[in-house]
Enzyme design. Structure first.
Site, mmCIF file in Angstrom:
data_model
loop_
_atom_site.group_PDB
_atom_site.id
_atom_site.type_symbol
_atom_site.label_atom_id
_atom_site.label_comp_id
_atom_site.label_asym_id
_atom_site.label_seq_id
_atom_site.Cartn_x
_atom_site.Cartn_y
_atom_site.Cartn_z
ATOM 1 N N GLU A 168 -1.220 -11.200 -8.647
ATOM 2 C CA GLU A 168 -2.556 -10.994 -8.321
ATOM 3 C C GLU A 168 -3.115 -10.258 -9.657
ATOM 4 O OE1 GLU A 168 -5.988 -9.126 -5.084
ATOM 5 O OE2 GLU A 168 -4.146 -7.796 -5.712
ATOM 6 N N ASP A 213 0.533 -7.191 -5.723
ATOM 7 C CA ASP A 213 -0.706 -6.892 -5.532
ATOM 8 C C ASP A 213 -1.369 -6.069 -6.621
ATOM 9 O OD1 ASP A 213 -3.086 -6.010 -3.431
ATOM 10 O OD2 ASP A 213 -2.391 -4.023 -3.961
#
Length: 657
Positions: free
Chosen positions: A371, A336
């Site tokens: 990401e 993330d």
């Protein structure tokens, strides 16, 4: 009272050796560290950690056993302007704890103070760490090691995926056990999934703001104990690790990999007004990026940012990743806000954590997905990660939606995204699989909502619809909301089919959001991070069996097309791809930039994707040969044999010769 022995400075955390427990804690700026042990009656016993090797504090407690509850009190300066926020009145979680007992509730005692320290003791209500023993029979478990070119990723939430599944026993729905249930595994196999990517399973907390509104953090991107499984997904917190590994073992036997979404960019301690759980009280200055005024650099939008260029924090993050691979046999990670991993503070491909992963014989062998952004200046790093990483390709997401739903993307731009965005990823020896293609993800509209809503509807989140992106490239086809006339439903279905076909038959690694193959709707909520309810849980009783079958047929078709599974960049004349206009001729430069949205993509010289993304029915002349439409665009027993395809408006079809 038993005294602590010196013990050993490694490994980090609390480890039982059969005779006692060794405790270690990193803190470069602490002056004293107390181990706090709690008996069955909740009585606290404190021991100074006697060992101090470099920046590691350590001690050994003889006769201690698994099940022991503990925490730390860390002494040091309270100097907020210098980034030091030590407060021994607060019991702290071991960053490497394997199990947590207690809940992270909104309570003033779980705050250490902003400008001045809060010296009220919080041991009575603070969560405690639990010493665990690690014995598990993996039998003959082996990682599937699916080649990247054959990988199909399915992004899912542990609870949301199974909580409403009628064929899974009620007592295990929404848990780790349900992931390994034969019904779930058979479904994933029939769909054609090779990798189950789970939203965060490390223990997380709900933000105080959400708790005050009667909401909770559903997605899990608010970590508090990175080595501990989130207990709410277990049938019993004490058996969470066993249940999780049982599920992984069952998935592996079916040839399905497990990828964990992991949050190494911030912690649940949030900003300086947030709660104190662990890192801030252990060594705030080392664990976080600190501004000159002592506040946090908020490059994550969550109040703080982990300093993954600090050697000790790199060691912590690396140990965490190795733990999940070695102890739980996970097959990879999705990181993330992964740009934080490369901050020094500027983003660098040779940042310390990237280098540590590259040099690790364990971590360098698993799937790594970034990401590739954060919210700081220079935070958008799509295409710039080291070669070991694949990356979420938001270029593909936006292009697919613009082409099919906004009708404003030239053919050339569409083809570039269809060809694994080679302009972005073809560098440093990277392969097409580095592009993780997606049309939707947990963050944003579901696929059905992309064709039913022009605007987000996030009122239930309690922020007056201010949260969530406004750049959705969606199209409600004339009516806001689900439902409508038969014509409206059919036009939306056609758009869903077009988007799924583009996703699953393009070059790169496709990622499917769980529920998109059902027609799942979140009723326009494109930021459902705090909706642990029927808005987000997949309703299997309402799943569209036709759409599920369509999706499965596309995935199985993909596996038959060499140009998509061989994981080699397409080159002119190599037989992998030809781009043709509606007359089966190569496109001119003008057609690429200004031509009508009509295109034929010939893959491996045998499979043809015919596209008519215009408003009118159009004749598409197929290349020479005997072509027949194939599933899911025609039945197995009655293929449509044709030389000219009457392409419906906003339609496409796949043929084989």
């Amino acid at each position: 009272m038993t005294q602590l022995a010196i013990g050993k400075p490694a490994p980090l955390g609390a480890h039982y050796d059969g005779q006692g427990v060794n405790f270690t804690l990193f803190s470069a700026h602490a002056e004293r560290v107390e181990l706090c042990v709690f008996d069955a009656n909740g009585q606290e016993h404190r021991y100074d950690l006697p060992g101090h090797s470099g920046d590691i504090w350590h001690g050994y407690l003889p006769d201690a056993r698994p099940g022991l509850r503990y925490g730390y009190r860390v002494h040091g300066p309270w100097q907020p302007a210098e980034g030091h926020r030590f407060n021994p009145a607060k019991l702290l979680i071991d960053p490497c704890a394997r199990q947590i007992d207690g809940e992270f509730k909104d309570n003033p005692l779980l705050h250490a103070g902003h400008n001045e320290p809060d010296y009220r003791d919080n041991a009575a209500i603070a969560p405690k760490c639990v010493v665990v023993v690690d014995h598990y029979d993996w039998e003959d478990d082996a990682p599937p090691r699916t080649p990247w070119g054959s990988t199909i990723i399915y992004e899912a939430h542990v609870k949301g995926l199974t909580y409403l599944h009628p064929e899974i026993p009620v007592e295990i729905r929404g848990t780790y056990k349900a992931l390994g249930h034969p019904v779930m595994i058979n479904y994933l196999k029939q769909l054609g999934i090779t990798a189950l990517e789970l939203l965060p399973v490390a223990q997380f907390a709900s933000e105080p703001r959400l708790q005050r509104m009667g909401l909770s953090n559903y997605w899990g991107y608010n970590p508090v104990a990175m080595f501990a499984l989130h207990p709410a997904y277990a049938c019993s917190p004490e058996t969470a690790l066993h249940e999780f590994r049982d599920a992984i073992k069952a998935l592996h036997k079916a040839g399905i990999e497990v990828i964990l979404d992991i949050v190494l960019n911030h912690s649940a301690e949030l900003d300086l007004d947030g709660p104190l759980f662990s890192l801030r009280g252990i060594d705030n200055r080392s664990y976080y990026w600190i501004r000159e005024d002592g506040d946090y650099h908020n490059w994550t939008g969550c109040g703080n940012t982990l300093n993954l260029s600090h050697p000790a924090v790199v060691d912590y993050a690396s140990a965490c990743l190795r733990y999940w691979v070695e102890t739980c046999h996970v097959d990879g990670f999705r990181f993330d806000l992964a740009a934080v991993m490369g901050r020094t503070p500027e983003f660098r491909q040779d940042a310390p954590l990237f280098t540590a992963i590259q040099n690790c014989p364990v971590l360098s062998q698993v799937k790594l997905i970034a990401e590739p952004w954060d919210i700081a200046p220079g935070g958008y790093q799509v295409g710039n990660f080291p070669p070991l990483f694949a990356e979420w390709n938001d270029h593909f997401r936006d292009a697919a939606r613009r082409f099919w739903l906004h009708y404003d993307l030239p053919l050339g731009a569409f083809a570039g995204r269809f060809a694994a965005s080679s302009d972005v990823f073809k560098r440093n020896g990277r392969l097409p699989s580095a592009a993780i293609n997606l049309v939707t993800a947990h963050d944003g509209f579901t696929l059905r909502d992309c064709v039913c809503f022009n605007h987000k509807h996030n009122e239930a989140n309690g922020e007056e619809n201010r949260d969530g992106t406004n750049n959705n490239y969606s199209n409600n086809h004339g009516k806001e909301g689900v439902g409508g006339t038969l014509d409206l439903v059919e036009r939306r279905r056609d758009s869903i089919h077009a988007l799924l076909t583009t996703l699953l038959l393009s070059q790169g690694t496709p990622m499917l959001l769980a529920g998109d193959e059902h027609g799942h709707s979140q009723h326009g909520n494109n930021n459902a991070y705090c909706q642990d309810n029927q808005l987000t849980w997949l309703d299997w009783s309402q799943a569209s069996s036709g759409l599920t079958a369509f999706t499965a047929a596309l995935i199985h078709l993909r596996k038959r097309i060499p140009a998509l599974v061989e994981n080699r960049w397409w080159e002119e004349g190599d037989g992998n791809v030809r781009w043709l206009n509606r007359y089966a001729q190569p496109l001119s430069t003008d057609e690429w930039q200004n031509g009508p949205k009509q295109l034929q993509i010939l893959l491996s010289d045998r499979f043809l994707i015919a596209i008519n993304a215009t408003l009118e029915v159009t004749e598409i002349v197929l290349p020479a040969g005997e072509w027949h439409a194939i599933p899911p665009f025609a039945g197995e027993d009655n293929p449509v044999i044709t030389a000219v395809w009457q392409g419906p408006a906003h339609g496409l079809c796949v043929f084989q010769r």
